[in-house]
Scaffold this motif. Structure first.
Motif, short mmCIF file in Angstrom:
data_model
loop_
_atom_site.label_atom_id
_atom_site.label_comp_id
_atom_site.label_asym_id
_atom_site.label_seq_id
_atom_site.Cartn_x
_atom_site.Cartn_y
_atom_site.Cartn_z
N LEU A 93 -1.40 14.34 30.51
CA LEU A 93 -0.13 13.70 30.73
C LEU A 93 -0.28 11.98 30.39
O LEU A 93 0.59 11.71 29.84
CB LEU A 93 0.36 13.88 32.12
CG LEU A 93 0.70 15.12 32.58
CD1 LEU A 93 1.36 15.34 33.89
CD2 LEU A 93 2.03 15.48 31.69
N CYS A 94 -1.43 11.69 30.96
CA CYS A 94 -1.72 9.98 30.67
C CYS A 94 -1.86 9.94 28.95
O CYS A 94 -1.61 8.91 28.47
CB CYS A 94 -2.91 9.73 31.43
SG CYS A 94 -2.20 9.48 33.34
N MET A 95 -2.52 10.82 28.51
CA MET A 95 -2.68 10.74 27.00
C MET A 95 -1.51 10.55 26.42
O MET A 95 -1.33 9.88 25.15
CB MET A 95 -3.68 11.98 26.45
CG MET A 95 -4.95 11.67 26.90
SD MET A 95 -6.00 13.29 26.41
CE MET A 95 -5.82 13.09 24.59
N GLY A 96 -0.55 11.67 26.65
CA GLY A 96 0.78 11.67 25.98
C GLY A 96 1.49 10.21 26.52
O GLY A 96 1.99 9.65 25.43
N LEU A 97 1.33 9.79 27.39
CA LEU A 97 2.09 8.26 28.00
C LEU A 97 1.24 7.22 27.43
O LEU A 97 1.98 6.46 26.73
CB LEU A 97 1.75 8.27 29.51
CG LEU A 97 2.57 6.80 30.18
CD1 LEU A 97 3.89 6.63 30.09
CD2 LEU A 97 2.02 6.76 31.74
N GLY A 98 -0.17 7.38 27.00
CA GLY A 98 -0.50 6.29 26.37
C GLY A 98 -0.29 6.29 24.92
O GLY A 98 -0.02 5.23 24.28
N LEU A 99 -0.06 7.43 24.30
CA LEU A 99 0.67 7.50 22.92
C LEU A 99 1.85 6.84 22.66
O LEU A 99 2.06 6.32 21.88
CB LEU A 99 0.65 9.11 22.49
CG LEU A 99 1.05 9.15 20.88
CD1 LEU A 99 -0.04 8.50 20.04
CD2 LEU A 99 0.81 10.53 20.66
N ILE A 100 2.79 7.23 23.67
CA ILE A 100 4.00 6.77 23.75
C ILE A 100 3.97 5.08 23.98
O ILE A 100 4.82 4.44 23.17
CB ILE A 100 4.90 7.05 24.77
CG1 ILE A 100 5.34 8.99 24.50
CG2 ILE A 100 6.34 6.38 24.84
CD1 ILE A 100 6.05 9.61 25.71
N LEU A 101 3.34 4.49 24.66
CA LEU A 101 3.11 3.07 25.04
C LEU A 101 2.29 2.57 23.72
O LEU A 101 2.85 1.45 23.49
CB LEU A 101 2.05 2.99 26.24
CG LEU A 101 1.92 1.55 26.60
CD1 LEU A 101 3.21 0.89 27.19
CD2 LEU A 101 0.91 1.54 27.70
N PHE A 102 1.50 3.24 22.90
CA PHE A 102 0.81 2.57 21.81
C PHE A 102 2.06 2.32 20.80
O PHE A 102 2.16 1.58 20.34
CB PHE A 102 -0.10 3.51 21.37
CG PHE A 102 -0.61 3.10 20.04
CD1 PHE A 102 -1.49 2.19 19.94
CD2 PHE A 102 -0.33 3.87 18.71
CE1 PHE A 102 -2.20 1.66 18.58
CE2 PHE A 102 -0.86 3.28 17.70
CZ PHE A 102 -1.63 2.28 17.48
N ILE A 103 2.91 3.60 20.62
CA ILE A 103 4.07 3.53 19.59
C ILE A 103 5.14 2.40 20.11
O ILE A 103 5.50 1.55 19.01
CB ILE A 103 4.72 4.82 19.64
CG1 ILE A 103 3.75 5.94 19.07
CG2 ILE A 103 5.84 4.64 18.82
CD1 ILE A 103 4.35 7.30 19.02
N ILE A 104 5.15 2.36 21.26
CA ILE A 104 6.07 1.19 21.65
C ILE A 104 5.82 -0.26 21.39
O ILE A 104 6.32 -1.17 20.76
CB ILE A 104 6.54 1.30 22.91
CG1 ILE A 104 7.25 2.76 23.25
CG2 ILE A 104 7.62 0.17 23.61
CD1 ILE A 104 7.89 3.07 24.81
N LEU A 105 4.36 -0.35 21.92
CA LEU A 105 3.93 -1.88 22.11
C LEU A 105 3.36 -2.02 20.39
O LEU A 105 3.32 -3.36 20.06
CB LEU A 105 2.52 -1.60 22.69
CG LEU A 105 2.95 -1.65 24.21
CD1 LEU A 105 1.54 -1.76 24.82
CD2 LEU A 105 3.85 -2.75 24.65
N ARG A 106 3.28 -1.05 19.42
CA ARG A 106 3.01 -1.42 18.17
C ARG A 106 4.19 -1.76 17.15
O ARG A 106 4.30 -2.48 16.36
CB ARG A 106 1.74 -0.60 17.57
CG ARG A 106 1.29 -0.83 16.19
CD ARG A 106 0.53 0.07 15.53
NE ARG A 106 -0.10 0.01 14.35
CZ ARG A 106 0.30 -0.19 13.37
NH1 ARG A 106 1.77 0.76 13.14
NH2 ARG A 106 -0.19 -0.29 12.27
N VAL A 107 4.89 -0.28 17.35
CA VAL A 107 6.04 -0.32 16.29
C VAL A 107 7.08 -1.30 16.46
O VAL A 107 7.58 -2.42 15.51
CB VAL A 107 6.46 1.07 16.25
CG1 VAL A 107 7.93 1.15 15.52
CG2 VAL A 107 5.64 2.20 16.04
N LEU A 108 7.64 -1.53 17.81
CA LEU A 108 8.78 -2.74 17.82
C LEU A 108 8.30 -4.00 17.38
O LEU A 108 8.96 -4.66 16.83
CB LEU A 108 9.18 -2.46 19.39
CG LEU A 108 9.58 -1.17 19.66
CD1 LEU A 108 10.21 -1.04 21.30
CD2 LEU A 108 10.86 -0.88 18.82
N PRO A 109 6.82 -4.43 18.05
CA PRO A 109 6.96 -5.84 17.49
C PRO A 109 6.63 -6.03 16.00
O PRO A 109 6.97 -6.89 15.30
CB PRO A 109 5.47 -6.10 18.37
CG PRO A 109 5.61 -5.30 19.40
CD PRO A 109 6.26 -3.84 19.07
#
Length: 255
Positions: free
Chosen positions: A144-160
């Protein structure tokens, strides 16, 4: 800082956050629950050791042979809904005198508490609990944390990066519009670096100085105006040559 460098830094920061979430949360879940179970079996071992100690003090000579009585003392589980555990009574030599029913799966965690008779150690009570259910839950939390980490990576990378690309595109358009204005200006316009290296040279400047832009760009400004120093305005340079006083606040308007 170049856009590629900023992009690399954003990607690195996003990856660090994602990895931290993917590793730290499951590790924290395991550590907290493992020590919680260790405290529980320690309390269980102490209670059963106290019961056996009371029996030893009542029957100091024959207590080791009363297997049925010892088994009844350690039969009770203080966490019936918890993970499987076994409770064992041992003598000083480590021989099993009594054991609770059931079995546990490895891996497991154990805690041993001394049994005393007349103030002297005469044996021990060991409580062993399986940590396999905790391990299985931790693996689930890790996924579950791996999925959360992937979502966090996408948010922190794609949006900026999306915002950075928009800003970079807007800056590029503004620079292009400025270039067009400068190229079609009637007045000669020259831009240079702090070191005096010519960076742009418009068509009017070509007509004024008699040089093509490709022959001037990259050269020092003194090629066009000998004696001119970077940091001085053109107006100051011209007045200095004629001996005039340059008033504070005067600036270059045109050549």
């Amino acid at each position: 800082m170049k856009p590629n460098s900023i992009s690399a830094i954003i990607t690195l920061v996003a990856a660090l956050f994602a990895v931290t979430v993917s590793i730290l949360l499951p590790a924290s879940y395991w550590w907290i629950n493992y020590h919680s179970q260790l405290n529980e079996i320690a309390s269980t071992a102490k209670i059963h050791a106290l019961r056996v100690s009371e029996m030893v003090n009542r029957n100091p000579l024959v207590w080791q042979s009363e297997e049925h009585h010892l088994s009844s003392l350690i039969h009770t589980s203080f966490s019936p809904s918890g993970p499987p555990e076994i409770r064992i009574v041992l003598d000083l030599d480590g021989n099993v005198l009594a054991r609770s029913t059931g079995r546990i799966d490895e891996p497991s965690v154990a805690y041993t508490e001394r049994v005393y008779g007349s103030g002297d150690p005469v044996g021990a009570v060991a409580v062993q609990r399986s940590t396999r259910p905790l391990l299985q839950k931790t693996i689930l939390v890790a996924f579950l944390c791996m999925g959360l980490g992937l979502i966090l990576f996408i948010i922190l990378r794609v949006l900026p990066l999306r915002a950075l690309n928009r800003a970079h595109s807007s800056l590029h358009r503004e620079k292009e519009r400025l270039r067009i204005v400068v190229d079609h200006a009637l007045d000669p316009i020259i831009s240079m670096s702090r070191e005096g290296i010519v960076e742009s040279f418009n068509a009017a400047a070509e007509n004024s100085f008699g040089y093509r832009a490709k022959h001037v760009i990259g050269k020092h400004i003194q090629m066009l105006m000998p004696g001119f120093e970077p940091g001085h305005t053109i107006l100051a340079h011209e007045k200095t040559k004629t001996g005039e006083t340059v008033e504070e606040g005067q600036d270059y308007l045109r050549i």
